[in-house]
Design a protein around this motif. Structure first.
Motif, PDB file in Angstrom:
ATOM      1  N   THR A  56       0.891  -1.409  -0.336  1.00 34.45           N
ATOM      2  CA  THR A  56      -0.163   0.126  -0.071  1.00 34.45           C
ATOM      3  C   THR A  56       0.986   1.631   0.157  1.00 34.45           C
ATOM      4  O   THR A  56       0.599   2.727  -0.543  1.00 34.45           O
ATOM      5  CB  THR A  56      -1.487  -0.299   1.265  1.00 34.45           C
ATOM      6  N   GLU A  57       2.116   1.675   0.722  1.00 38.19           N
ATOM      7  CA  GLU A  57       2.881   2.956   1.010  1.00 38.19           C
ATOM      8  C   GLU A  57       3.999   2.598  -0.477  1.00 38.19           C
ATOM      9  O   GLU A  57       3.508   3.681  -0.868  1.00 38.19           O
ATOM     10  CB  GLU A  57       3.833   2.399   2.000  1.00 38.19           C
ATOM     11  N   ARG A  58       3.951   1.307  -1.256  1.00 37.57           N
ATOM     12  CA  ARG A  58       4.703   1.684  -2.295  1.00 37.57           C
ATOM     13  C   ARG A  58       3.759   2.212  -3.416  1.00 37.57           C
ATOM     14  O   ARG A  58       4.250   2.522  -3.665  1.00 37.57           O
ATOM     15  CB  ARG A  58       5.519   0.193  -2.887  1.00 37.57           C
ATOM     16  N   ALA A  59       2.660   1.767  -2.803  1.00 35.95           N
ATOM     17  CA  ALA A  59       1.558   2.278  -4.542  1.00 35.95           C
ATOM     18  C   ALA A  59       1.355   4.264  -3.815  1.00 35.95           C
ATOM     19  O   ALA A  59       1.537   4.313  -5.139  1.00 35.95           O
ATOM     20  CB  ALA A  59       0.180   1.324  -4.489  1.00 35.95           C
ATOM     21  N   ALA A  60       1.690   4.332  -3.366  1.00 34.40           N
ATOM     22  CA  ALA A  60       1.385   5.668  -2.932  1.00 34.40           C
ATOM     23  C   ALA A  60       2.242   6.032  -3.104  1.00 34.40           C
ATOM     24  O   ALA A  60       2.107   7.303  -3.670  1.00 34.40           O
ATOM     25  CB  ALA A  60       1.009   5.961  -1.239  1.00 34.40           C
ATOM     26  N   LEU A  61       3.678   6.350  -3.216  1.00 33.00           N
ATOM     27  CA  LEU A  61       4.963   6.625  -3.871  1.00 33.00           C
ATOM     28  C   LEU A  61       4.773   6.806  -5.110  1.00 33.00           C
ATOM     29  O   LEU A  61       5.254   7.162  -5.231  1.00 33.00           O
ATOM     30  CB  LEU A  61       6.080   5.946  -2.833  1.00 33.00           C
ATOM     31  N   GLU A  62       4.522   5.539  -5.774  1.00 30.61           N
ATOM     32  CA  GLU A  62       4.323   5.524  -6.960  1.00 30.61           C
ATOM     33  C   GLU A  62       3.272   6.625  -7.351  1.00 30.61           C
ATOM     34  O   GLU A  62       4.157   7.087  -8.551  1.00 30.61           O
ATOM     35  CB  GLU A  62       4.365   3.705  -7.295  1.00 30.61           C
ATOM     36  N   GLY A  91      12.222  -1.414   0.290  1.00 33.75           N
ATOM     37  CA  GLY A  91      13.133  -2.422   0.248  1.00 33.75           C
ATOM     38  C   GLY A  91      14.138  -2.946  -1.498  1.00 33.75           C
ATOM     39  O   GLY A  91      13.497  -2.001  -2.522  1.00 33.75           O
ATOM     40  N   PHE A  92      14.922  -3.608  -1.242  1.00 35.17           N
ATOM     41  CA  PHE A  92      16.052  -4.259  -2.475  1.00 35.17           C
ATOM     42  C   PHE A  92      14.799  -4.970  -3.544  1.00 35.17           C
ATOM     43  O   PHE A  92      14.164  -5.303  -3.386  1.00 35.17           O
ATOM     44  CB  PHE A  92      16.829  -5.243  -1.442  1.00 35.17           C
ATOM     45  N   GLY A  93      15.550  -4.047  -4.710  1.00 35.06           N
ATOM     46  CA  GLY A  93      14.718  -4.281  -5.620  1.00 35.06           C
ATOM     47  C   GLY A  93      12.982  -4.007  -5.740  1.00 35.06           C
ATOM     48  O   GLY A  93      13.127  -4.118  -7.050  1.00 35.06           O
ATOM     49  N   TRP A  94      13.202  -2.843  -4.772  1.00 33.56           N
ATOM     50  CA  TRP A  94      12.065  -2.323  -5.352  1.00 33.56           C
ATOM     51  C   TRP A  94      12.415  -1.020  -5.479  1.00 33.56           C
ATOM     52  O   TRP A  94      12.350  -0.012  -6.566  1.00 33.56           O
ATOM     53  CB  TRP A  94      10.403  -1.737  -4.127  1.00 33.56           C
ATOM     54  N   ALA A  95      13.001  -0.351  -4.097  1.00 35.79           N
ATOM     55  CA  ALA A  95      13.458   0.992  -3.976  1.00 35.79           C
ATOM     56  C   ALA A  95      14.928   1.361  -4.893  1.00 35.79           C
ATOM     57  O   ALA A  95      15.848   1.965  -5.364  1.00 35.79           O
ATOM     58  CB  ALA A  95      13.131   1.602  -3.291  1.00 35.79           C
ATOM     59  N   TYR A  96      15.520   0.333  -5.004  1.00 35.28           N
ATOM     60  CA  TYR A  96      17.145   0.553  -5.057  1.00 35.28           C
ATOM     61  C   TYR A  96      16.986  -1.133  -5.021  1.00 35.28           C
ATOM     62  O   TYR A  96      16.816  -2.393  -5.240  1.00 35.28           O
ATOM     63  CB  TYR A  96      18.149   0.279  -4.244  1.00 35.28           C
ATOM     64  N   GLY A  97      18.985  -0.844  -6.224  1.00 39.37           N
ATOM     65  CA  GLY A  97      19.376  -2.631  -6.741  1.00 39.37           C
ATOM     66  C   GLY A  97      18.717  -2.528  -7.888  1.00 39.37           C
ATOM     67  O   GLY A  97      19.100  -3.822  -8.576  1.00 39.37           O
ATOM     68  N   GLY A  98      18.897  -1.646  -8.704  1.00 40.17           N
ATOM     69  CA  GLY A  98      18.123  -1.925  -9.576  1.00 40.17           C
ATOM     70  C   GLY A  98      19.025  -0.830 -10.479  1.00 40.17           C
ATOM     71  O   GLY A  98      18.632  -0.153 -11.529  1.00 40.17           O
ATOM     72  N   GLU A  99      20.385  -0.416 -10.321  1.00 41.45           N
ATOM     73  CA  GLU A  99      20.453   0.483 -10.737  1.00 41.45           C
ATOM     74  C   GLU A  99      21.275   0.776 -12.207  1.00 41.45           C
ATOM     75  O   GLU A  99      21.286   2.028 -12.981  1.00 41.45           O
ATOM     76  CB  GLU A  99      22.933   1.068 -10.174  1.00 41.45           C
ATOM     77  N   PRO A 106      11.761  -1.967 -11.608  1.00 36.15           N
ATOM     78  CA  PRO A 106      11.646  -2.982 -10.365  1.00 36.15           C
ATOM     79  C   PRO A 106      13.840  -2.315  -9.738  1.00 36.15           C
ATOM     80  O   PRO A 106      14.433  -2.664 -10.626  1.00 36.15           O
ATOM     81  CB  PRO A 106      12.354  -3.766 -10.244  1.00 36.15           C
ATOM     82  N   GLY A 107      13.924  -1.501  -8.805  1.00 37.28           N
ATOM     83  CA  GLY A 107      14.879  -1.324  -8.267  1.00 37.28           C
ATOM     84  C   GLY A 107      15.240  -0.273  -8.379  1.00 37.28           C
ATOM     85  O   GLY A 107      15.951   0.405  -7.994  1.00 37.28           O
ATOM     86  N   ARG A 108      14.273   0.650  -9.327  1.00 37.00           N
ATOM     87  CA  ARG A 108      14.089   1.768  -8.957  1.00 37.00           C
ATOM     88  C   ARG A 108      13.008   2.988  -9.388  1.00 37.00           C
ATOM     89  O   ARG A 108      12.934   4.211  -9.682  1.00 37.00           O
ATOM     90  CB  ARG A 108      14.955   3.067 -10.324  1.00 37.00           C
ATOM     91  N   ALA A 109      11.691   2.361  -8.108  1.00 34.41           N
ATOM     92  CA  ALA A 109      10.579   2.952  -8.581  1.00 34.41           C
ATOM     93  C   ALA A 109      10.658   4.039  -7.536  1.00 34.41           C
ATOM     94  O   ALA A 109       9.833   4.910  -7.912  1.00 34.41           O
ATOM     95  CB  ALA A 109      10.384   2.124  -7.604  1.00 34.41           C
ATOM     96  N   LEU A 110      11.922   4.643  -6.713  1.00 39.31           N
ATOM     97  CA  LEU A 110      11.948   5.895  -6.264  1.00 39.31           C
ATOM     98  C   LEU A 110      12.303   6.916  -7.379  1.00 39.31           C
ATOM     99  O   LEU A 110      12.437   8.176  -7.334  1.00 39.31           O
ATOM    100  CB  LEU A 110      12.097   6.367  -4.644  1.00 39.31           C
ATOM    101  N   ALA A 111      13.413   6.295  -8.269  1.00 40.20           N
ATOM    102  CA  ALA A 111      14.211   7.468  -9.063  1.00 40.20           C
ATOM    103  C   ALA A 111      13.421   8.187  -9.621  1.00 40.20           C
ATOM    104  O   ALA A 111      12.072   8.012  -9.444  1.00 40.20           O
ATOM    105  CB  ALA A 111      15.071   7.043 -10.018  1.00 40.20           C
ATOM    106  N   GLY A 112      13.919   9.406  -9.679  1.00 36.02           N
ATOM    107  CA  GLY A 112      12.761  10.615  -9.894  1.00 36.02           C
ATOM    108  C   GLY A 112      12.485  11.743  -9.414  1.00 36.02           C
ATOM    109  O   GLY A 112      11.476  12.373 -10.227  1.00 36.02           O
ATOM    110  N   LYS A 113      12.097  10.825  -8.721  1.00 40.09           N
ATOM    111  CA  LYS A 113      11.396  12.219  -7.284  1.00 40.09           C
ATOM    112  C   LYS A 113      11.288  12.582  -6.351  1.00 40.09           C
ATOM    113  O   LYS A 113      12.690  12.837  -6.709  1.00 40.09           O
ATOM    114  CB  LYS A 113      11.074  10.195  -6.373  1.00 40.09           C
TER     115      LYS A 113
END
Length: 192
Positions: A56-62, A91-99, A106-113
């Protein structure tokens, strides 16, 4: 029309002891088309997030390009639930880990926010400097938020919105001015 600014509020007693953050949230509610508020302590009173909560929190951030973390300063940091929220949600694979991934993958969901911090401090402004009793500026106090934003490919406002002296008899007029100033500051943030 751009998505509203997401305001993540972390105050352990927003409905009770909080005077400043309760007033700020009331002001944001008057502009519901501009600001979406998520009160972490109301949503997760047990202090933990399960898999559904994390999703739920990830969806809100997205859904939002600009995210503001609003909290009272506790020992020059945020209340504990905001740290728990960060540990679980980023979490790894959602917010980071996909440079090598593109923003939003995946791994860059917050990039550009775009992130920002709004905080209240019990101490007076004069103490938030190298020569003061705190020894650091508000911008330095929020370095962990700025570093985290950088790590996940987001940006963060270098200066937080800060209301000082909240433990020293803040008048009703000062509180009202802070609520208006807060909304004005939020409206001036870049939209990610």
């Amino acid at each position: 029309m751009a998505a509203p600014i997401l305001v993540i509020v972390a105050h352990p007693d927003l409905a009770g002891a909080s005077r400043v953050h309760k007033r700020w949230v009331e002001e944001l509610a008057r502009h519901a088309d501009e600001f979406e508020v998520r009160d972490l302590y109301a949503l997760y009173p047990g202090g933990t997030l399960d898999e559904v909560a994390v999703a739920t929190e990830r969806a809100a951030l997205e859904e939002h390009g600009t995210v503001v973390f609003q909290f009272p300063v506790y020992w020059y940091s945020a209340p504990a639930l905001l740290r728990t929220w960060t540990d679980e949600v980023y979490g790894f694979g959602w917010a980071y880990g996909g440079e090598t991934a593109a923003p939003g993958e995946p791994g860059r969901a917050l990039a550009g926010k775009h992130f920002a911090v709004a905080m209240s401090a019990g101490d007076i402004e004069a103490n938030y400097c190298a020569e003061g009793t705190v020894g650091f500026t508000p911008s330095e106090v929020i370095v962990p938020f700025r570093a985290t934003a950088n790590y996940v490919g987001a940006t963060c406002e270098p200066e937080p919105f800060t209301l000082f002296g909240t433990e020293n008899g803040l008048t009703d007029e000062e509180l009202e001015r802070s609520a208006a100033a807060y909304v004005s500051w939020l409206r001036g943030l870049p939209r990610g």
